[in-house]
Scaffold this motif. Structure first.
Motif, mmCIF file in Angstrom:
data_model
loop_
_atom_site.group_PDB
_atom_site.id
_atom_site.type_symbol
_atom_site.label_atom_id
_atom_site.label_comp_id
_atom_site.label_asym_id
_atom_site.label_seq_id
_atom_site.Cartn_x
_atom_site.Cartn_y
_atom_site.Cartn_z
ATOM 1 N N ASP A 58 2.507 -6.357 -0.942
ATOM 2 C CA ASP A 58 3.335 -5.628 -1.901
ATOM 3 C C ASP A 58 4.237 -4.587 -1.233
ATOM 4 O O ASP A 58 4.984 -3.876 -1.921
ATOM 5 C CB ASP A 58 2.452 -4.937 -2.940
ATOM 6 C CG ASP A 58 1.760 -5.917 -3.861
ATOM 7 O OD1 ASP A 58 2.354 -6.971 -4.153
ATOM 8 O OD2 ASP A 58 0.613 -5.651 -4.273
ATOM 9 N N ILE A 59 4.178 -4.504 0.093
ATOM 10 C CA ILE A 59 5.006 -3.515 0.790
ATOM 11 C C ILE A 59 6.467 -3.947 0.919
ATOM 12 O O ILE A 59 7.368 -3.147 0.629
ATOM 13 C CB ILE A 59 4.397 -3.173 2.168
ATOM 14 C CG1 ILE A 59 3.076 -2.408 1.967
ATOM 15 C CG2 ILE A 59 5.366 -2.345 3.012
ATOM 16 C CD1 ILE A 59 2.345 -2.086 3.261
ATOM 17 N N PRO A 60 6.776 -5.184 1.344
ATOM 18 C CA PRO A 60 8.183 -5.528 1.585
ATOM 19 C C PRO A 60 9.113 -5.347 0.397
ATOM 20 O O PRO A 60 10.256 -4.924 0.561
ATOM 21 C CB PRO A 60 8.118 -7.009 2.014
ATOM 22 C CG PRO A 60 6.757 -7.170 2.594
ATOM 23 C CD PRO A 60 5.879 -6.286 1.763
ATOM 24 N N ASP A 61 8.649 -5.642 -0.820
ATOM 25 C CA ASP A 61 9.547 -5.551 -1.982
ATOM 26 C C ASP A 61 9.440 -4.214 -2.722
ATOM 27 O O ASP A 61 10.004 -4.051 -3.803
ATOM 28 C CB ASP A 61 9.285 -6.707 -2.951
ATOM 29 C CG ASP A 61 7.906 -6.635 -3.623
ATOM 30 O OD1 ASP A 61 7.132 -5.709 -3.294
ATOM 31 O OD2 ASP A 61 7.615 -7.504 -4.464
ATOM 32 N N GLY A 62 8.709 -3.255 -2.140
ATOM 33 C CA GLY A 62 8.592 -1.942 -2.765
ATOM 34 C C GLY A 62 7.520 -1.829 -3.819
ATOM 35 O O GLY A 62 7.327 -0.759 -4.412
ATOM 36 N N GLY A 63 6.785 -2.917 -4.062
ATOM 37 C CA GLY A 63 5.749 -2.893 -5.089
ATOM 38 C C GLY A 63 4.611 -1.944 -4.776
ATOM 39 O O GLY A 63 3.901 -1.499 -5.683
ATOM 40 N N TRP A 64 4.460 -1.602 -3.506
ATOM 41 C CA TRP A 64 3.384 -0.683 -3.096
ATOM 42 C C TRP A 64 3.467 0.650 -3.846
ATOM 43 O O TRP A 64 2.439 1.251 -4.164
ATOM 44 C CB TRP A 64 3.455 -0.429 -1.586
ATOM 45 C CG TRP A 64 4.649 0.390 -1.166
ATOM 46 C CD1 TRP A 64 5.897 -0.068 -0.859
ATOM 47 C CD2 TRP A 64 4.708 1.815 -1.047
ATOM 48 N NE1 TRP A 64 6.737 0.966 -0.555
ATOM 49 C CE2 TRP A 64 6.034 2.148 -0.659
ATOM 50 C CE3 TRP A 64 3.792 2.843 -1.228
ATOM 51 C CZ2 TRP A 64 6.448 3.460 -0.444
ATOM 52 C CZ3 TRP A 64 4.201 4.155 -1.019
ATOM 53 C CH2 TRP A 64 5.516 4.454 -0.622
#
Length: 356
Positions: A58-64
């Motif tokens: 979930d880090i690459p798309d900003g979901g983190w």
């Protein structure tokens, strides 16, 4: 030392926030959970710091930052803390860490700001120190130091944006006399081709300077070099080493811009570069020399132009190069016999050992 506690810093208040997240995902996926206790610390675009304990995917798309798996946290400058302060439920807890791996691109991460915080905190970290990070980010300063050291670069001039507003006529005259057209107009402090324009004639200069000024208070104008764009990876501190091979970029756009580097993936990468052995050696030797002149340690990607197949001109040094799946830095080391996982482990080790 047993299992090292490693904080991986990503995101940041930067135009390269999204790229940092993609790079950090790759780094986190290659950090061995058997060897390290890993603490991902994400920084939002508006500067909020969080300890993240969710799924790395979930880090690459900003979901983190939206998934509810975060706690307010930050690196404390207090050396007694030597790590992360985590806030929640009306109390604070501390997590001591052994080192930090900043995977932050551009301003407020690659420019010495975070490095200064880590030095204040007494926390070892991967990559260049405060001064060399700041110097390499500022094209006006690094150009001056490199030329003073006898390293060939494209012809250039620089100015503060406030001076352009007052004396654009004088600056335009200097551009015409010293550089000629076309030229590249760049913010002095920005990364990955953000704010850069190729200007074919004087009538387009005002708009290009305004675009660059949106990113920084200093602007650099360089002659447009017609030639190959090549890159070399350097690793180490007291005994820096260049990658065994040099890479070449065939940009899909009129120059190797942000989208070409990180979004479209349309540019062609050639490893090794289409260079004669002697020219490739000159690139590698110049990369290490520039790295040393600017006080780098840990890592840097050094970018060049090669004109007419033989004239080597240094472009810039990137002190936190990309670690995305299409990034040149890890690819060059892989072509030199160092796998991605081995590279990440060596970089973590370099935070502790100056003689690498």
């Amino acid at each position: 030392m047993g299992r090292k506690k490693v904080a991986v810093l990503f995101g940041g208040c930067s135009s390269e926030h999204e790229v940092s997240c993609v790079s950090a995902y790759s780094v986190l996926m290659h950090l061995s959970k058997d060897k390290y206790d890993i603490y991902p610390v994400g920084i939002t675009k508006d500067g909020r710091w969080y300890l993240y304990d969710g799924d790395y995917k979930d880090i690459p798309d900003g979901g983190w930052a939206r998934g509810g798996r975060t706690r307010t946290a930050f690196i404390s400058p207090d050396r007694e803390t030597h790590g992360i302060v985590v806030l929640g439920n009306g109390r604070a807890e501390t997590i001591k860490i052994d080192c930090a791996f900043p995977v932050l691109h551009g301003k407020n991460g690659e420019d010495g700001t975070v490095q200064g915080l880590l030095q204040l905190a007494g926390i070892p970290f991967v990559g260049c120190g405060t001064l060399s990070s700041a110097v390499c980010m500022d094209k006006a300063v690094s150009n001056s130091l490199l030329i003073d050291a006898g390293i060939k670069k494209a012809h250039y001039l620089w100015f503060y944006t406030r001076n352009y507003k007052k004396g654009s006529g004088t600056i335009k005259a200097k551009v015409a006399a010293r550089l000629g057209y076309p030229v590249f107009v760049k913010p002095a402090n920005a990364g990955s081709s953000v704010g850069i324009s190729r200007v074919a004639a004087e009538e387009f200069l005002d708009a290009a300077v305004a675009k660059a000024a949106h990113e920084d208070g200093k602007v650099v104008i360089e002659e447009a070099v017609k030639g190959q764009e090549v890159e070399c990876a350097v690793f180490g501190s007291n005994k820096p080493k260049a990658s065994a091979v040099v890479g070449e970029i065939a940009a899909s756009a009129e120059f190797y811009d942000y989208d070409d580097k990180y979004k479209s993936g349309k540019s062609q990468l050639y490893i090794p570069a289409h260079l004669g052995a002697g020219v490739s050696d000159e690139v590698r030797e110049t990369a290490v020399r520039a790295y040393t002149v600017l006080g780098c340690r840990g890592m840097a990607r050094v970018d060049f132009f090669v004109r007419n197949g033989g004239e080597v001109l240094l472009n810039e040094l990137n002190t936190i190069p990309g670690f995305t799946p299409i990034s040149m830095y890890p690819k060059l080391w892989e072509a030199s016999g160092v796998t991605y996982g081995e590279l990440i482990e060596r970089l973590v080790d370099s935070a502790f050992d100056e003689d690498v």
